[in-house]
Scaffold this motif. Structure first.
Motif, mmCIF file in Angstrom:
data_model
loop_
_atom_site.group_PDB
_atom_site.id
_atom_site.type_symbol
_atom_site.label_atom_id
_atom_site.label_comp_id
_atom_site.label_asym_id
_atom_site.label_seq_id
_atom_site.Cartn_x
_atom_site.Cartn_y
_atom_site.Cartn_z
ATOM 1 N N THR A 227 -42.415 59.206 14.029
ATOM 2 C CA THR A 227 -41.337 58.615 12.921
ATOM 3 C C THR A 227 -40.625 57.714 13.748
ATOM 4 N N ALA A 228 -39.734 56.972 13.086
ATOM 5 C CA ALA A 228 -38.801 55.898 13.776
ATOM 6 C C ALA A 228 -37.937 56.628 15.008
ATOM 7 N N SER A 229 -37.408 57.507 14.867
ATOM 8 C CA SER A 229 -36.617 58.379 15.797
ATOM 9 C C SER A 229 -37.296 58.808 16.859
ATOM 10 N N GLN A 230 -38.471 59.397 16.695
ATOM 11 C CA GLN A 230 -39.659 59.644 17.605
ATOM 12 C C GLN A 230 -39.950 58.580 18.591
ATOM 13 N N SER A 231 -40.260 57.747 17.868
ATOM 14 C CA SER A 231 -40.847 56.234 18.614
ATOM 15 C C SER A 231 -39.476 55.788 19.487
ATOM 16 N N ALA A 232 -38.390 55.909 18.863
ATOM 17 C CA ALA A 232 -37.241 55.354 19.828
ATOM 18 C C ALA A 232 -36.911 56.160 20.810
ATOM 19 N N PHE A 233 -36.887 57.668 20.708
ATOM 20 C CA PHE A 233 -37.115 58.347 21.732
ATOM 21 C C PHE A 233 -37.734 58.227 22.852
ATOM 22 N N LEU A 234 -38.871 57.977 22.750
ATOM 23 C CA LEU A 234 -39.970 57.847 23.594
ATOM 24 C C LEU A 234 -39.978 56.478 24.305
ATOM 25 N N LYS B 174 -36.622 56.711 26.668
ATOM 26 C CA LYS B 174 -36.967 57.497 27.732
ATOM 27 C C LYS B 174 -37.830 56.941 28.831
ATOM 28 N N LEU B 175 -38.878 56.105 28.293
ATOM 29 C CA LEU B 175 -39.542 55.414 29.189
ATOM 30 C C LEU B 175 -39.073 54.434 29.893
ATOM 31 N N MET B 176 -38.232 53.443 29.121
ATOM 32 C CA MET B 176 -37.732 52.337 29.643
ATOM 33 C C MET B 176 -36.706 52.673 30.708
ATOM 34 N N GLU B 177 -35.715 53.819 30.484
ATOM 35 C CA GLU B 177 -34.898 54.416 31.278
ATOM 36 C C GLU B 177 -35.486 55.019 32.796
ATOM 37 N N ASP B 178 -36.695 55.341 32.490
ATOM 38 C CA ASP B 178 -37.313 56.169 33.602
ATOM 39 C C ASP B 178 -36.488 57.197 33.629
ATOM 40 N N ALA B 179 -36.137 58.152 32.535
ATOM 41 C CA ALA B 179 -35.484 59.396 32.508
ATOM 42 C C ALA B 179 -36.233 60.162 33.023
ATOM 43 N N ASP B 180 -35.406 61.575 33.072
ATOM 44 C CA ASP B 180 -36.359 62.404 33.470
ATOM 45 C C ASP B 180 -37.358 63.130 32.419
#
Length: 81
Positions: free
Chosen positions: A47-54, A57-63
């Motif tokens: 979904t758009a929200s799932q894609s945005a989350f992924l 979080k990858l761009m931020e190099d988040a946990d």
């Protein structure tokens, strides 16, 4: 302080998907292998929200990035039977 480590189950929970081991395996089997030119967040099944989350979080190099990378590998490099 060490960053929290997320599991594949918690990632699927976060994405609003069934997170039991069998459900995750079925999801991967259904969607793998992804075309090598398709970035995980751009896959058509999110979904758009799932894609945005992924993507975020990858761009931020988040946990979350480590487990997202694990899912990425599973979806891109899973060999068909």
């Amino acid at each position: 302080m060490e960053a929290p480590m997320h599991s594949m189950n918690s990632l699927f929970d976060q994405l609003g998907l069934p997170s039991e081991a069998l459900a995750i395996e079925e999801f991967i089997e259904e969607h793998a292998p992804l075309d090598s030119g398709t970035a995980l967040p751009e896959a058509g099944f999110w979904t758009a929200s799932q894609s945005a989350f992924l993507r975020e979080k990858l761009m931020e190099d988040a946990d979350w990035a480590e487990v997202i990378d694990e899912l990425n590998a599973e979806l891109h490099f899973r060999l068909e039977d």
